[in-house]
Scaffold this motif. Sequence first.
Motif, PDB file in Angstrom:
ATOM      1  N   THR A  67       0.845  -1.197   0.000  1.00 15.25           N
ATOM      2  CA  THR A  67       0.000   0.000   0.000  1.00 15.25           C
ATOM      3  C   THR A  67       0.877   1.241   0.000  1.00 15.25           C
ATOM      4  O   THR A  67       1.677   1.435   0.913  1.00 15.25           O
ATOM      5  CB  THR A  67      -0.917   0.020   1.236  1.00 15.25           C
ATOM      6  OG1 THR A  67      -1.715  -1.167   1.249  1.00 15.25           O
ATOM      7  CG2 THR A  67      -1.821   1.243   1.205  1.00 15.25           C
ATOM      8  N   PRO A  68       0.763   2.109  -1.023  1.00 13.90           N
ATOM      9  CA  PRO A  68       1.638   3.296  -1.095  1.00 13.90           C
ATOM     10  C   PRO A  68       1.404   4.240   0.079  1.00 13.90           C
ATOM     11  O   PRO A  68       0.291   4.344   0.612  1.00 13.90           O
ATOM     12  CB  PRO A  68       1.234   3.952  -2.420  1.00 13.90           C
ATOM     13  CG  PRO A  68       0.519   2.887  -3.198  1.00 13.90           C
ATOM     14  CD  PRO A  68      -0.138   2.014  -2.182  1.00 13.90           C
ATOM     15  N   SER A  69       2.452   4.927   0.476  1.00 17.56           N
ATOM     16  CA  SER A  69       2.343   5.926   1.535  1.00 17.56           C
ATOM     17  C   SER A  69       1.624   7.159   0.997  1.00 17.56           C
ATOM     18  O   SER A  69       1.745   7.522  -0.175  1.00 17.56           O
ATOM     19  CB  SER A  69       3.729   6.312   2.054  1.00 17.56           C
ATOM     20  OG  SER A  69       4.387   5.189   2.607  1.00 17.56           O
ATOM     21  N   HIS A  70       0.877   7.834   1.878  1.00 15.32           N
ATOM     22  CA  HIS A  70       0.113   8.997   1.461  1.00 15.32           C
ATOM     23  C   HIS A  70      -0.027   9.949   2.641  1.00 15.32           C
ATOM     24  O   HIS A  70       0.228   9.591   3.795  1.00 15.32           O
ATOM     25  CB  HIS A  70      -1.277   8.576   0.971  1.00 15.32           C
ATOM     26  CG  HIS A  70      -2.023   7.734   1.968  1.00 15.32           C
ATOM     27  ND1 HIS A  70      -1.979   6.360   1.963  1.00 15.32           N
ATOM     28  CD2 HIS A  70      -2.821   8.070   3.021  1.00 15.32           C
ATOM     29  CE1 HIS A  70      -2.708   5.878   2.955  1.00 15.32           C
ATOM     30  NE2 HIS A  70      -3.218   6.898   3.614  1.00 15.32           N
ATOM     31  N   CYS A  71      -0.411  11.176   2.328  1.00 13.92           N
ATOM     32  CA  CYS A  71      -0.636  12.185   3.368  1.00 13.92           C
ATOM     33  C   CYS A  71      -1.853  11.786   4.185  1.00 13.92           C
ATOM     34  O   CYS A  71      -2.896  11.406   3.627  1.00 13.92           O
ATOM     35  CB  CYS A  71      -0.835  13.559   2.727  1.00 13.92           C
ATOM     36  SG  CYS A  71      -1.322  14.858   3.893  1.00 13.92           S
ATOM     37  N   LEU A 124      -4.625  12.596   1.648  1.00 15.62           N
ATOM     38  CA  LEU A 124      -4.464  11.285   1.007  1.00 15.62           C
ATOM     39  C   LEU A 124      -3.681  11.350  -0.300  1.00 15.62           C
ATOM     40  O   LEU A 124      -3.762  10.437  -1.119  1.00 15.62           O
ATOM     41  CB  LEU A 124      -5.832  10.630   0.767  1.00 15.62           C
ATOM     42  CG  LEU A 124      -6.729  10.455   2.003  1.00 15.62           C
ATOM     43  CD1 LEU A 124      -8.027   9.756   1.626  1.00 15.62           C
ATOM     44  CD2 LEU A 124      -6.001   9.679   3.094  1.00 15.62           C
ATOM     45  N   TRP A 125      -2.905  12.425  -0.487  1.00 14.69           N
ATOM     46  CA  TRP A 125      -2.090  12.544  -1.695  1.00 14.69           C
ATOM     47  C   TRP A 125      -0.929  11.553  -1.626  1.00 14.69           C
ATOM     48  O   TRP A 125      -0.212  11.507  -0.632  1.00 14.69           O
ATOM     49  CB  TRP A 125      -1.567  13.968  -1.821  1.00 14.69           C
ATOM     50  CG  TRP A 125      -0.814  14.233  -3.096  1.00 14.69           C
ATOM     51  CD1 TRP A 125       0.531  14.203  -3.272  1.00 14.69           C
ATOM     52  CD2 TRP A 125      -1.369  14.573  -4.356  1.00 14.69           C
ATOM     53  NE1 TRP A 125       0.863  14.491  -4.566  1.00 14.69           N
ATOM     54  CE2 TRP A 125      -0.291  14.727  -5.265  1.00 14.69           C
ATOM     55  CE3 TRP A 125      -2.680  14.764  -4.836  1.00 14.69           C
ATOM     56  CZ2 TRP A 125      -0.477  15.057  -6.604  1.00 14.69           C
ATOM     57  CZ3 TRP A 125      -2.856  15.101  -6.164  1.00 14.69           C
ATOM     58  CH2 TRP A 125      -1.770  15.241  -7.030  1.00 14.69           C
ATOM     59  N   PRO A 126      -0.716  10.735  -2.684  1.00 15.55           N
ATOM     60  CA  PRO A 126       0.387   9.762  -2.648  1.00 15.55           C
ATOM     61  C   PRO A 126       1.741  10.462  -2.528  1.00 15.55           C
ATOM     62  O   PRO A 126       1.998  11.479  -3.179  1.00 15.55           O
ATOM     63  CB  PRO A 126       0.256   9.031  -3.998  1.00 15.55           C
ATOM     64  CG  PRO A 126      -1.156   9.276  -4.440  1.00 15.55           C
ATOM     65  CD  PRO A 126      -1.520  10.629  -3.914  1.00 15.55           C
ATOM     66  N   LEU A 127       2.606   9.910  -1.697  1.00 16.51           N
ATOM     67  CA  LEU A 127       3.928  10.478  -1.467  1.00 16.51           C
ATOM     68  C   LEU A 127       4.928   9.881  -2.450  1.00 16.51           C
ATOM     69  O   LEU A 127       4.910   8.686  -2.719  1.00 16.51           O
ATOM     70  CB  LEU A 127       4.384  10.221  -0.036  1.00 16.51           C
ATOM     71  CG  LEU A 127       3.472  10.760   1.076  1.00 16.51           C
ATOM     72  CD1 LEU A 127       4.047  10.418   2.441  1.00 16.51           C
ATOM     73  CD2 LEU A 127       3.263  12.256   0.940  1.00 16.51           C
ATOM     74  N   THR A 128       5.804  10.713  -2.984  1.00 14.74           N
ATOM     75  CA  THR A 128       6.855  10.250  -3.878  1.00 14.74           C
ATOM     76  C   THR A 128       8.100   9.914  -3.050  1.00 14.74           C
ATOM     77  O   THR A 128       8.158  10.148  -1.843  1.00 14.74           O
ATOM     78  CB  THR A 128       7.188  11.321  -4.916  1.00 14.74           C
ATOM     79  OG1 THR A 128       7.707  12.489  -4.243  1.00 14.74           O
ATOM     80  CG2 THR A 128       5.933  11.725  -5.686  1.00 14.74           C
ATOM     81  N   CYS A 137       2.860  19.174   4.421  1.00 16.02           N
ATOM     82  CA  CYS A 137       2.593  18.360   3.242  1.00 16.02           C
ATOM     83  C   CYS A 137       2.841  19.189   1.991  1.00 16.02           C
ATOM     84  O   CYS A 137       2.390  20.341   1.894  1.00 16.02           O
ATOM     85  CB  CYS A 137       1.152  17.844   3.271  1.00 16.02           C
ATOM     86  SG  CYS A 137       0.651  17.005   1.745  1.00 16.02           S
ATOM     87  N   HIS A 163       1.558  18.919  -0.858  1.00 19.10           N
ATOM     88  CA  HIS A 163       0.361  19.132  -1.668  1.00 19.10           C
ATOM     89  C   HIS A 163      -0.653  20.036  -0.986  1.00 19.10           C
ATOM     90  O   HIS A 163      -1.085  21.043  -1.554  1.00 19.10           O
ATOM     91  CB  HIS A 163      -0.278  17.780  -1.998  1.00 19.10           C
ATOM     92  CG  HIS A 163      -1.495  17.892  -2.859  1.00 19.10           C
ATOM     93  ND1 HIS A 163      -1.432  18.261  -4.192  1.00 19.10           N
ATOM     94  CD2 HIS A 163      -2.818  17.697  -2.581  1.00 19.10           C
ATOM     95  CE1 HIS A 163      -2.653  18.282  -4.707  1.00 19.10           C
ATOM     96  NE2 HIS A 163      -3.508  17.948  -3.750  1.00 19.10           N
TER      97      HIS A 163
END
Length: 250
Positions: free
Chosen positions: A41-45, A49-53, A70, A72
Amino acid sequence: MAILWLEKTMLLILIFFLGASLGSFGQLVVERGPAADVVFTPSHCATCLWPLTWADLIPIISYGHHHGRCRHCQQPIAVASTLREWLGGLSACWLVNFAGDYQLADFIALGGLFVCALADWTNHYVYQRTLLICSVLLLVTPFPTGGPHWFAALALIGGLVLIARLTQGLGSADIFWLGLIFFYRGSVFGLGALFIANLLILTYYPWREQTADRQIPFLPYLFVATLITPQLFGQSQRWVLLWQSFWSLP
């Protein structure tokens, strides 16, 4: 000499960021819970809920580069998140520097205590499943030199259970780890770690925010105390021997 110093410095920096990454991953496990997927599961804020790079996931550096917000939604990120990364990085450097003072069981116990400390710091409770996993790992690990200290551990656990029932100030995870330390290391080491942990709490308490939660997580302080006690205990033994040798001079 300068080249060796540079190599050692670069190695410590690498170890620091490796420990900080493990601290960040441990925090992710604590926040999502033991049943959640933390690998695929990708990390996100947590807010938008913005995906983190990958640039957002560099320990400590990303927090400072984005000014603790954050990228974003510009919502502030808790300072405690980067403090946990610092704790992981500094702990890794400490362990590497004093690796000769620890045995395999010590490393496994400290790793489990670190995860439980993060959980206690974040949620003020520790999942029973986490304690069970730590117990199983220690059961299949060779016992450290010195043998088990049954009497010290049972006496301490009995006293702590009684205190917990009377005051409701101790949790099962606190009793579990204190009993484990006394069982593996004995009463002298355990009392030293307990004293240092409480001293750290008393040092921190006057500086905490007045609006903060009245509950103080105990396991983070116990982790730091258990980490540094072997060196402090060794230094105290050296001072005692030095003092005895001084008075035994003719």
